[in-house]
Design a protein around this motif. Structure first.
Motif, PDB file in Angstrom:
ATOM      1  N   PRO A 169      -8.535   2.054  14.273  1.00 37.94           N
ATOM      2  CA  PRO A 169      -8.059   1.502  12.995  1.00 37.94           C
ATOM      3  C   PRO A 169      -7.011   2.361  12.307  1.00 37.94           C
ATOM      4  O   PRO A 169      -6.146   1.844  11.604  1.00 37.94           O
ATOM      5  CB  PRO A 169      -9.340   1.418  12.149  1.00 37.94           C
ATOM      6  N   THR A 170      -7.080   3.686  12.508  1.00 36.90           N
ATOM      7  CA  THR A 170      -6.096   4.556  11.868  1.00 36.90           C
ATOM      8  C   THR A 170      -4.723   4.426  12.493  1.00 36.90           C
ATOM      9  O   THR A 170      -3.731   4.859  11.908  1.00 36.90           O
ATOM     10  CB  THR A 170      -6.550   6.020  11.953  1.00 36.90           C
ATOM     11  N   THR A 171      -4.628   3.860  13.696  1.00 37.39           N
ATOM     12  CA  THR A 171      -3.335   3.615  14.331  1.00 37.39           C
ATOM     13  C   THR A 171      -3.163   2.119  14.583  1.00 37.39           C
ATOM     14  O   THR A 171      -2.641   1.701  15.608  1.00 37.39           O
ATOM     15  CB  THR A 171      -3.221   4.384  15.665  1.00 37.39           C
ATOM     16  N   SER A 172      -3.598   1.311  13.654  1.00 37.83           N
ATOM     17  CA  SER A 172      -3.551  -0.138  13.812  1.00 37.83           C
ATOM     18  C   SER A 172      -2.433  -0.739  12.985  1.00 37.83           C
ATOM     19  O   SER A 172      -1.762  -0.065  12.200  1.00 37.83           O
ATOM     20  CB  SER A 172      -4.887  -0.747  13.365  1.00 37.83           C
ATOM     21  N   GLY A 173      -2.270  -2.058  13.152  1.00 31.77           N
ATOM     22  CA  GLY A 173      -1.292  -2.761  12.327  1.00 31.77           C
ATOM     23  C   GLY A 173      -1.623  -2.683  10.852  1.00 31.77           C
ATOM     24  O   GLY A 173      -0.731  -2.678  10.002  1.00 31.77           O
ATOM     25  N   ILE A 174      -2.914  -2.627  10.517  1.00 31.45           N
ATOM     26  CA  ILE A 174      -3.314  -2.523   9.116  1.00 31.45           C
ATOM     27  C   ILE A 174      -2.811  -1.216   8.519  1.00 31.45           C
ATOM     28  O   ILE A 174      -2.321  -1.177   7.389  1.00 31.45           O
ATOM     29  CB  ILE A 174      -4.849  -2.613   8.995  1.00 31.45           C
ATOM     30  N   ALA A 175      -2.934  -0.119   9.293  1.00 32.47           N
ATOM     31  CA  ALA A 175      -2.450   1.171   8.807  1.00 32.47           C
ATOM     32  C   ALA A 175      -0.939   1.148   8.602  1.00 32.47           C
ATOM     33  O   ALA A 175      -0.422   1.709   7.630  1.00 32.47           O
ATOM     34  CB  ALA A 175      -2.840   2.271   9.791  1.00 32.47           C
ATOM     35  N   LEU A 176      -0.209   0.496   9.513  1.00 31.14           N
ATOM     36  CA  LEU A 176       1.247   0.395   9.353  1.00 31.14           C
ATOM     37  C   LEU A 176       1.614  -0.450   8.138  1.00 31.14           C
ATOM     38  O   LEU A 176       2.573  -0.141   7.415  1.00 31.14           O
ATOM     39  CB  LEU A 176       1.876  -0.202  10.616  1.00 31.14           C
ATOM     40  N   LEU A 177       0.877  -1.538   7.916  1.00 31.86           N
ATOM     41  CA  LEU A 177       1.151  -2.375   6.751  1.00 31.86           C
ATOM     42  C   LEU A 177       0.937  -1.586   5.458  1.00 31.86           C
ATOM     43  O   LEU A 177       1.688  -1.750   4.482  1.00 31.86           O
ATOM     44  CB  LEU A 177       0.260  -3.608   6.777  1.00 31.86           C
ATOM     45  N   ALA A 178      -0.087  -0.730   5.449  1.00 30.43           N
ATOM     46  CA  ALA A 178      -0.313   0.111   4.265  1.00 30.43           C
ATOM     47  C   ALA A 178       0.870   1.038   4.037  1.00 30.43           C
ATOM     48  O   ALA A 178       1.301   1.259   2.891  1.00 30.43           O
ATOM     49  CB  ALA A 178      -1.603   0.913   4.441  1.00 30.43           C
ATOM     50  N   LEU A 179       1.450   1.579   5.122  1.00 32.08           N
ATOM     51  CA  LEU A 179       2.639   2.421   4.984  1.00 32.08           C
ATOM     52  C   LEU A 179       3.828   1.609   4.476  1.00 32.08           C
ATOM     53  O   LEU A 179       4.615   2.082   3.655  1.00 32.08           O
ATOM     54  CB  LEU A 179       2.996   3.053   6.337  1.00 32.08           C
ATOM     55  N   LEU A 180       3.964   0.389   4.981  1.00 30.93           N
ATOM     56  CA  LEU A 180       5.099  -0.450   4.586  1.00 30.93           C
ATOM     57  C   LEU A 180       5.109  -0.725   3.089  1.00 30.93           C
ATOM     58  O   LEU A 180       6.163  -0.722   2.455  1.00 30.93           O
ATOM     59  CB  LEU A 180       5.060  -1.782   5.351  1.00 30.93           C
ATOM     60  N   PHE A 181       3.943  -0.969   2.512  1.00 30.80           N
ATOM     61  CA  PHE A 181       3.889  -1.280   1.092  1.00 30.80           C
ATOM     62  C   PHE A 181       4.254  -0.068   0.236  1.00 30.80           C
ATOM     63  O   PHE A 181       4.518  -0.208  -0.949  1.00 30.80           O
ATOM     64  CB  PHE A 181       2.499  -1.805   0.718  1.00 30.80           C
ATOM     65  N   LYS A 182       4.262   1.129   0.845  1.00 34.61           N
ATOM     66  CA  LYS A 182       4.713   2.311   0.121  1.00 34.61           C
ATOM     67  C   LYS A 182       6.233   2.462   0.201  1.00 34.61           C
ATOM     68  O   LYS A 182       6.797   3.373  -0.403  1.00 34.61           O
ATOM     69  CB  LYS A 182       4.028   3.556   0.683  1.00 34.61           C
ATOM     70  N   ALA A 183       6.897   1.609   0.978  1.00 35.92           N
ATOM     71  CA  ALA A 183       8.358   1.600   1.096  1.00 35.92           C
ATOM     72  C   ALA A 183       8.858   0.241   0.616  1.00 35.92           C
ATOM     73  O   ALA A 183       9.033  -0.687   1.410  1.00 35.92           O
ATOM     74  CB  ALA A 183       8.769   1.847   2.544  1.00 35.92           C
ATOM     75  N   PRO A 184       9.081   0.072  -0.691  1.00 34.15           N
ATOM     76  CA  PRO A 184       9.347  -1.257  -1.264  1.00 34.15           C
ATOM     77  C   PRO A 184      10.510  -2.002  -0.631  1.00 34.15           C
ATOM     78  O   PRO A 184      10.436  -3.221  -0.456  1.00 34.15           O
ATOM     79  CB  PRO A 184       9.618  -0.955  -2.740  1.00 34.15           C
ATOM     80  N   ARG A 185      11.577  -1.294  -0.283  1.00 30.21           N
ATOM     81  CA  ARG A 185      12.738  -2.015   0.263  1.00 30.21           C
ATOM     82  C   ARG A 185      12.461  -2.554   1.664  1.00 30.21           C
ATOM     83  O   ARG A 185      12.930  -3.636   2.013  1.00 30.21           O
ATOM     84  CB  ARG A 185      13.963  -1.096   0.261  1.00 30.21           C
ATOM     85  N   LEU A 186      11.711  -1.806   2.457  1.00 30.24           N
ATOM     86  CA  LEU A 186      11.313  -2.327   3.766  1.00 30.24           C
ATOM     87  C   LEU A 186      10.366  -3.511   3.597  1.00 30.24           C
ATOM     88  O   LEU A 186      10.500  -4.539   4.278  1.00 30.24           O
ATOM     89  CB  LEU A 186      10.635  -1.234   4.585  1.00 30.24           C
ATOM     90  N   ALA A 187       9.410  -3.371   2.679  1.00 29.44           N
ATOM     91  CA  ALA A 187       8.450  -4.455   2.443  1.00 29.44           C
ATOM     92  C   ALA A 187       9.160  -5.705   1.949  1.00 29.44           C
ATOM     93  O   ALA A 187       8.813  -6.829   2.334  1.00 29.44           O
ATOM     94  CB  ALA A 187       7.407  -4.000   1.428  1.00 29.44           C
ATOM     95  N   ALA A 188      10.173  -5.523   1.091  1.00 31.06           N
ATOM     96  CA  ALA A 188      10.904  -6.676   0.564  1.00 31.06           C
ATOM     97  C   ALA A 188      11.596  -7.446   1.679  1.00 31.06           C
ATOM     98  O   ALA A 188      11.579  -8.687   1.705  1.00 31.06           O
ATOM     99  CB  ALA A 188      11.924  -6.213  -0.476  1.00 31.06           C
ATOM    100  N   HIS A 189      12.211  -6.739   2.597  1.00 36.96           N
ATOM    101  CA  HIS A 189      12.894  -7.419   3.709  1.00 36.96           C
ATOM    102  C   HIS A 189      11.898  -8.209   4.548  1.00 36.96           C
ATOM    103  O   HIS A 189      12.159  -9.372   4.903  1.00 36.96           O
ATOM    104  CB  HIS A 189      13.617  -6.397   4.578  1.00 36.96           C
ATOM    105  N   LEU A 190      10.756  -7.586   4.875  1.00 34.23           N
ATOM    106  CA  LEU A 190       9.769  -8.260   5.714  1.00 34.23           C
ATOM    107  C   LEU A 190       9.084  -9.408   4.976  1.00 34.23           C
ATOM    108  O   LEU A 190       8.674 -10.394   5.591  1.00 34.23           O
ATOM    109  CB  LEU A 190       8.741  -7.256   6.203  1.00 34.23           C
ATOM    110  N   LEU A 191       8.971  -9.298   3.661  1.00 31.82           N
ATOM    111  CA  LEU A 191       8.444 -10.408   2.864  1.00 31.82           C
ATOM    112  C   LEU A 191       9.411 -11.578   2.866  1.00 31.82           C
ATOM    113  O   LEU A 191       9.016 -12.740   3.035  1.00 31.82           O
ATOM    114  CB  LEU A 191       8.182  -9.942   1.434  1.00 31.82           C
ATOM    115  N   ALA A 192      10.688 -11.291   2.630  1.00 33.50           N
ATOM    116  CA  ALA A 192      11.686 -12.356   2.559  1.00 33.50           C
ATOM    117  C   ALA A 192      11.816 -13.102   3.880  1.00 33.50           C
ATOM    118  O   ALA A 192      12.097 -14.309   3.902  1.00 33.50           O
ATOM    119  CB  ALA A 192      13.039 -11.775   2.134  1.00 33.50           C
ATOM    120  N   SER A 193      11.597 -12.402   5.001  1.00 32.47           N
ATOM    121  CA  SER A 193      11.713 -13.047   6.310  1.00 32.47           C
ATOM    122  C   SER A 193      10.409 -13.705   6.760  1.00 32.47           C
ATOM    123  O   SER A 193      10.394 -14.390   7.785  1.00 32.47           O
ATOM    124  CB  SER A 193      12.136 -12.012   7.358  1.00 32.47           C
TER     125      SER A 193
END
Length: 571
Positions: free
Chosen positions: A347-371
């Motif tokens: 779980p510490t190296t899962s997609g959930i862990a990566l998604l948690a990292l993504l939400f700490k990078a707003p501009r990356l999260a915004a792009h992936l949200l928009a797409s």
């Protein structure tokens, strides 16, 4: 240990300098085989003896380069020299494996219970391990030339030994960051954060004083550039199916240990990265693009996690140059999907862990949200994590990070709506008229706020709360679409492009050996290059790199770097 040292001394002496290649190879074969036998027996006696023997083996490692050069130049590898040629490669492959195991055991063995520093107290220092890894990587061009010569004269004989040595050297270089205690030490001050303009660059070479692993990370990036420029040489050693994962693993390991020295929580995108880390991130970014020029190949899920994690963290170090690059999302999205679809990894190296990292990078999260990619990843991770108790804690962490990240987007949209682009509230928040209107963005912000309240109040298992989190995605996606339009407009401005060029030039100028991020010259690692005659800040290992970097963009930042340097001298 005296026997090991004696064997290493014999190997270091080698044969007479004027001896022909065949005679020298025979002497080296005998010495290397003797050292291997003695070292294997010594390392079986305990970890203290293993660490001491590792120090002796490291001192003998430079002898390998001379043997490889002899192999590449020898024109008579017929019997009996054929046994010496393959035997030398096999002996060094086994010696490299011994060293890699010793480096790994300093952290993962029983001695590590007292702390990494205690585990290596009787063995080589971090600097010695790092220098050994650099030498191992620098040997690749000679190894490729030797393997080609051996295969041409002996056919298939020796090819397997050359591949074994190549993998052993890559394993050694990748294990050393894992076996170091750099991440456990108090981090020295790395100087002011990298600024887009107006601050003097740190003196070239200072990054090595901040982190001894910088030369290793630099050598790993150069090896990647060499591999991309000389694919036939690399494939003479390793097939693509083995070479690419090994190189990507080395890049991630070396980048992570450099990043770990930037300070507490330095792997978080919100951290203000130091200038040496910006140099490492810029070089790592160029190396990844060289290794992955087209569609991302099918890689193991755990390796996809590490590469994606690096891609998420790099924009924090050089945000203007990387965060808005379309190549970033071309590489990142398939890696995220691969990890999200896999339920076999921790779980510490899962997609959930990566998604948690993504939400700490707003501009990356915004792009992936928009797409729509982020929503799909959430759904995919839920299916992969269903019924796994370990993922329950990961979901709770994700929910916390997601709420914080979405609130950050909400605040950014609210701020954009308050900027008086025009008096008409039905106008777009970007001056070009693209994107949603201010009224629509304000309505989406209100809907997102209500959805986040529902997430906070949701009860039951964390996975069941996903429906509340997914209800926040539609208004978040509309906000992300509006912010994307605004950011694109801002990034197209000439001043923004100049700032990005200057940021990258400042990061590249931190490299004492060569500011050309595409430099494949492994021999230049750890050496100080010649200063640019214009700015006197950037250094280059050769005129070819100076010309290439000038054409790649240094010409746009050279004068600005010179002005910043003069202003720093006056102050």
């Amino acid at each position: 240990m005296r026997v090991v040292r004696s064997a290493a001394d014999i190997l270091s002496q080698g044969g007479p300098a004027e001896a022909d290649h065949a005679t020298a190879l025979q002497a080296h074969y005998n010495s290397a085989t003797f050292l291997l036998i003695v070292a294997e027996k010594t390392t079986r006696r305990g970890r203290t003896q293993q660490a001491q023997a590792a120090g002796v083996l490291l001192s003998a490692l430079p002898c390998m380069a001379g043997a490889l050069q002899r192999l590449a130049a020898c024109s008579s590898l017929a019997a009996p020299n054929n046994a010496h040629a393959s035997g030398i490669l096999q002996a060094w492959a086994l010696l490299a494996t011994l060293l890699a195991n010793a480096a790994l055991d300093t952290v993962h063995g029983p001695a590590a219970a007292a702390g990494p520093a205690a585990a290596v107290r009787s063995g080589p220092s971090d600097q010695e391990w790092c220098s050994a890894a650099v030498r191992a990587l620098q040997a690749f061009p000679a190894l490729a030339a030797a393997a080609t010569n051996v295969q041409q004269q002996l056919g298939g004989n020796g090819a397997q030994a050359a591949s074994g040595l190549a993998l052993g050297l890559l394993q050694l270089a990748a294990m050393i960051p894992m076996g170091s205690d750099w991440a456990e030490r108090p981090s020295p001050s790395a100087g002011p954060e990298l600024a887009a303009a107006g601050e003097p660059p740190m003196a070239a070479g200072a990054e090595q004083r901040v982190c001894p692993a910088m030369p290793l990370q630099e050598a790993a990036c150069r090896l990647a550039r060499w591999a991309a420029a000389s694919p036939q040489a690399l494939h003479s050693l390793l097939p693509p199916s083995e070479a690419l994962p090994a190189l990507l693993g080395l890049l991630s390991a070396s980048f992570q240990v450099v990043a770990s020295t930037a300070g507490p929580h330095c792997r978080a995108p919100a951290h203000a990265w130091s200038r040496p880390m910006a140099a490492a991130a810029a070089a790592h970014w160029q190396a990844l693009q060289a290794l992955l020029p087209g569609p991302v190949p099918d890689l193991p899920a755990e390796q996809c996690f590490h590469v994606a994690s690096d891609l998420i963290h790099m924009p924090a170090a050089v945000p203007l140059a990387i965060a808005h690059s379309p190549v970033l999302f071309t590489l990142l999205e398939p890696l995220l999907r691969r990890v999200a679809e896999d339920s076999t990894i921790d779980p510490t190296t899962s997609g959930i862990a990566l998604l948690a990292l993504l939400f700490k990078a707003p501009r990356l999260a915004a792009h992936l949200l928009a797409s729509g990619t982020l929503q799909a990843l959430l759904e995919g991770s839920r299916e992969a994590a269903s019924g796994n108790a370990g993922y329950e804690r990961a979901w709770q962490h994700l929910q916390s990070q997601a709420c914080d990240g979405l609130r950050s987007l909400q605040a950014g949209a609210a701020e954009a709506c308050s900027v008086p682009v025009c008096e008409d509230s039905s106008a777009s928040i970007s001056s070009g008229g693209s994107g949603l209107t201010r009224e629509q963005v304000q309505a989406a912000c209100q809907q997102l706020g209500e959805a986040l309240e529902s997430v906070r109040d949701a009860q039951g298992p964390a996975v069941h709360q996903l429906s509340a989190l997914l209800s926040a995605m539609p208004p978040a996606a509309r906000i992300a679409e509006a912010l994307q339009a605004r950011w694109r407009e801002q990034n197209q401005a000439p001043e923004a492009q100049r700032a990005a060029q200057l940021e990258l030039a400042q990061a590249a100028a931190m490299r004492a050996s060569c500011a050309d991020l595409a430099c494949p010259n492994l021999a230049a690692t750890g050496k100080r290059g010649s200063r640019c005659s214009g700015c006197h800040v950037a250094r280059y290992c050769s005129r070819a790199c100076s010309v290439a970097d000038w054409r790649a963009g240094h010409k746009h930042a050279c004068k600005l770097l010179a002005e910043i340097e003069r202003a720093a001298g006056e102050n």
